[in-house]
Design a protein around this motif. Structure first.
Motif, short mmCIF file in Angstrom:
data_model
loop_
_atom_site.label_atom_id
_atom_site.label_comp_id
_atom_site.label_asym_id
_atom_site.label_seq_id
_atom_site.Cartn_x
_atom_site.Cartn_y
_atom_site.Cartn_z
N ASP A 165 0.84 -1.21 0.00
CA ASP A 165 0.00 0.00 0.00
C ASP A 165 0.87 1.25 0.00
O ASP A 165 0.59 2.23 -0.70
N ALA A 166 1.94 1.22 0.81
CA ALA A 166 2.79 2.39 0.94
C ALA A 166 3.59 2.67 -0.34
O ALA A 166 3.91 3.83 -0.63
N LEU A 167 3.89 1.63 -1.10
CA LEU A 167 4.69 1.82 -2.32
C LEU A 167 3.88 2.37 -3.49
O LEU A 167 4.40 3.02 -4.38
N LEU A 168 2.58 2.07 -3.49
CA LEU A 168 1.72 2.51 -4.60
C LEU A 168 1.60 4.04 -4.61
O LEU A 168 1.44 4.65 -3.57
N SER A 169 1.71 4.61 -5.81
CA SER A 169 1.55 6.07 -5.92
C SER A 169 1.13 6.40 -7.35
O SER A 169 1.05 5.52 -8.20
N GLY A 170 0.96 7.66 -7.60
CA GLY A 170 0.61 8.11 -8.95
C GLY A 170 1.72 7.82 -9.96
O GLY A 170 1.50 7.86 -11.17
N ARG A 171 2.94 7.52 -9.45
CA ARG A 171 4.05 7.20 -10.36
C ARG A 171 4.05 5.74 -10.79
O ARG A 171 4.75 5.34 -11.70
N THR A 172 3.25 4.91 -10.08
CA THR A 172 3.26 3.46 -10.37
C THR A 172 2.55 3.21 -11.70
O THR A 172 1.38 3.55 -11.86
N LYS A 173 3.25 2.61 -12.64
CA LYS A 173 2.66 2.31 -13.95
C LYS A 173 2.26 0.84 -14.04
O LYS A 173 1.35 0.48 -14.77
N LEU A 174 3.00 0.00 -13.34
CA LEU A 174 2.76 -1.44 -13.44
C LEU A 174 3.03 -2.11 -12.10
O LEU A 174 3.99 -1.75 -11.40
N VAL A 175 2.17 -3.08 -11.77
CA VAL A 175 2.42 -3.95 -10.63
C VAL A 175 2.46 -5.37 -11.18
O VAL A 175 1.55 -5.77 -11.91
N ALA A 176 3.53 -6.12 -10.87
CA ALA A 176 3.62 -7.50 -11.37
C ALA A 176 4.02 -8.39 -10.21
O ALA A 176 5.04 -8.14 -9.55
N PHE A 177 3.22 -9.40 -9.93
CA PHE A 177 3.50 -10.24 -8.76
C PHE A 177 2.99 -11.65 -8.97
O PHE A 177 2.13 -11.91 -9.82
N THR A 178 3.53 -12.56 -8.17
CA THR A 178 3.17 -13.96 -8.31
C THR A 178 1.87 -14.27 -7.57
O THR A 178 1.63 -13.74 -6.48
N GLY A 179 1.05 -15.14 -8.16
CA GLY A 179 -0.19 -15.57 -7.51
C GLY A 179 0.09 -16.48 -6.34
O GLY A 179 -0.65 -16.48 -5.34
N MET A 180 1.15 -17.27 -6.48
CA MET A 180 1.57 -18.13 -5.35
C MET A 180 3.09 -18.27 -5.43
O MET A 180 3.63 -18.57 -6.50
N SER A 181 3.75 -18.07 -4.30
CA SER A 181 5.21 -18.15 -4.29
C SER A 181 5.66 -19.59 -4.54
O SER A 181 5.12 -20.53 -3.94
N ASN A 182 6.68 -19.74 -5.39
CA ASN A 182 7.19 -21.09 -5.67
C ASN A 182 8.14 -21.57 -4.59
O ASN A 182 8.69 -22.66 -4.70
N VAL A 183 8.33 -20.76 -3.54
CA VAL A 183 9.20 -21.17 -2.42
C VAL A 183 8.39 -21.18 -1.11
O VAL A 183 8.32 -22.19 -0.42
N LEU A 184 7.75 -20.04 -0.82
CA LEU A 184 7.00 -19.93 0.44
C LEU A 184 5.65 -20.65 0.36
O LEU A 184 5.04 -20.94 1.39
N GLY A 185 5.19 -20.87 -0.86
CA GLY A 185 3.86 -21.47 -1.03
C GLY A 185 2.74 -20.50 -0.72
O GLY A 185 1.55 -20.84 -0.85
N SER A 186 3.09 -19.28 -0.32
CA SER A 186 2.05 -18.32 0.10
C SER A 186 1.21 -17.87 -1.09
O SER A 186 1.74 -17.62 -2.18
N ILE A 187 -0.08 -17.78 -0.85
CA ILE A 187 -1.01 -17.36 -1.90
C ILE A 187 -1.24 -15.86 -1.76
O ILE A 187 -1.59 -15.37 -0.68
N SER A 188 -0.98 -15.14 -2.84
CA SER A 188 -1.12 -13.67 -2.77
C SER A 188 -2.60 -13.28 -2.81
O SER A 188 -3.40 -13.94 -3.48
N PRO A 189 -2.96 -12.20 -2.12
CA PRO A 189 -4.34 -11.68 -2.21
C PRO A 189 -4.52 -10.96 -3.54
O PRO A 189 -4.53 -9.73 -3.60
N VAL A 190 -4.66 -11.75 -4.60
CA VAL A 190 -4.59 -11.20 -5.97
C VAL A 190 -5.65 -10.13 -6.21
O VAL A 190 -5.35 -9.03 -6.68
N LYS A 191 -6.89 -10.47 -5.86
CA LYS A 191 -7.98 -9.54 -6.17
C LYS A 191 -7.76 -8.18 -5.50
O LYS A 191 -7.90 -7.13 -6.13
#
Ligand SMILES: Cc1ncc(COP(=O)(O)O)c(C=O)c1O
Length: 416
Positions: A165-191
């Motif tokens: 949340d803190a990193l997002l700003s009007g300068r952000t053009k793209l956000v790219a992230f994994t749906g699930m980490s291939n190491v931690l197994g953690s599932i990202s809150p994609v929506k």
């Protein structure tokens, strides 16, 4: 051993569909395949579909008017329809066949990225990305003098979404992230992450290489702009992957690779581009693999992605408990259901490669190393981990076999 969960899938029946799972790795040593995050095994339905294609259909698509060419084209385009339905896209124009998730990210970086990213723009990635969703953006940022910001980890468990949340700003053009980490197994809150990216005016790409194979996915519900995944991690053949993109974005993007099939008309002076999705499919594609992916989707769909997801959550729970009983063993990532059944761990006094090597002697296939996520391991302050990753055909017996073999390995090393 922990108490066994009720079996949510008929694992014995499913295993019978996968010829390779019935083989011994060494004489008398049955295979326990726990390297599914790297690639999955293939059911007979997929092997047969590829076999049938080469025996009875093989021809180049979109170009011929003879019977085989028409059948090959129909098979390829039918596979595209299956992919669209599988991920909830309303249009085959949004489904681009690529070689793998990696190529999908590169396509977006080179086409959308070069056309839209300007000096000083910001791209948000996360510290837990696979190199495939990291290096293409680093190349782009370097070329365009853009800035990459990274969402840090919350300890050794998952993403720190407050920092996102803190990193997002009007300068952000793209956000790219994994749906699930291939190491931690953690599932990202994609929506939620996509909605926040949109609120900041940014475009969102999800690397779904580890999520689409393991859970129901609906691109319309998630509202992702781009999503990539690989066929080989979801029971399909190697050499085929998918880039999903919202039609309006794909329409506005310049081609990535140029050549045959992606054009409508060529003169000595220039060319017009073909319609979507073919604008992004230059040259002869991997028709057999696309048809094999279609067969994989039929196979997974018949079992049910929601049931596969529930099975894997139960396996993850059981495995975390079983591994947790081994002294000196530390698993990374959150508990289920915030995670999938990909479990990386370290063992005090043992190098991950030694662990993998000893498990291999017992027929257990796991992965050791940085799993193409070196920055993640750097953030965690470790060089490598051992990773056991499960899929629909893995049983609690195999978890027991893993725990027993790890205990034996510890005794050999006099640790634990
Ligand atoms: C999260 C993630 N993204 C991308 C990839 C790259 O997949 P591929 O090598 O099929 O392109 C992988 C492969 O392990 C992965 O785990």
């Amino acid at each position: 051993m922990p108490s066994r969960p009720t079996e949510l899938l008929n694992v014995a029946a499913i295993r019978a569909d996968f010829p390779l799972l019935g083989h011994e790795v060494y004489p008398g040593v049955p295979l326990v395949y726990l390297d599914n995050a790297a690639t999955s095994q293939k059911p007979l339905a997929v092997i047969d579909a590829v076999n049938h294609y080469y025996r009875r259909v093989n021809a180049n698509i979109h170009r011929g008017i003879h019977a085989l060419a028409e059948r090959a084209t129909e098979g390829y385009e039918n596979a595209r329809r299956k992919v669209a339905r599988f991920i909830g896209s309303g249009s085959t124009r949004e489904i681009i066949f690529v070689r793998n998730a990696t190529e999908g990210v590169n396509l977006v970086a080179q086409s959308w990225g070069r056309a839209n990213i300007e000096p000083g723009d910001e791209i948000i990635l996360t510290e837990m990305e696979h190199h495939s969703n990291l290096v293409p953006w680093q190349l782009l940022a370097h070329e365009k003098k853009a800035i990459i910001r990274y969402v840090p980890l919350d300890g050794d468990r998952c993403l720190d979404t407050g920092q996102y949340d803190a990193l997002l700003s009007g300068r952000t053009k793209l956000v790219a992230f994994t749906g699930m980490s291939n190491v931690l197994g953690s599932i990202s809150p994609v929506k939620e992450m996509v909605a926040k990216a949109h609120a900041a005016g940014a475009v969102a790409l999800v690397d779904a290489a580890q999520s689409v194979p393991h859970m129901p996915t609906n691109v319309v519900d998630l509202d992702v702009d781009f999503m990539v995944f690989s066929g080989h991690k979801m029971c399909g053949p190697t050499g085929i992957g998918v880039l999903y993109g919202k039609e309006a974005l794909l329409e506005a993007m310049p081609p990535f690779l140029a050549g045959g099939d992606m054009i409508r008309r060529v003169t000595l002076e220039g060319a017009d581009w073909n319609d979507l999705p073919w604008k992004f499919e230059a040259g002869t594609p991997n028709t057999a693999a696309a048809i094999g992916l279609g067969a994989a989707i039929d196979y997974l769909g018949a079992i049910g992605m929601d049931r596969i997801e529930a099975h894997e959550h139960a396996i993850a729970d059981y495995a975390l408990e079983a591994l947790g009983e081994l002294r000196g063993l530390r698993t990374l990532g959150p508990p289920a259901p915030q995670r999938g059944a990909t479990i990386a761990f370290t063992i005090e006094g043992m190098h991950p490669h030694d662990v993998a090597e000893l498990l291999n002697r017992d027929g257990i296939a796991v992965r050791a190393g940085h799993h193409c996520a070196m920055p993640l391991h750097q953030a965690l302050g470790i060089v490598a981990t051992t990773r056991a990753s499960f899929y629909l055909y893995n049983s609690t017996d195999e978890v027991d076999a893993l725990a027993t073999a790890l205990h034996k390995a510890q005794k050999l090393f006099r640790v634990g």
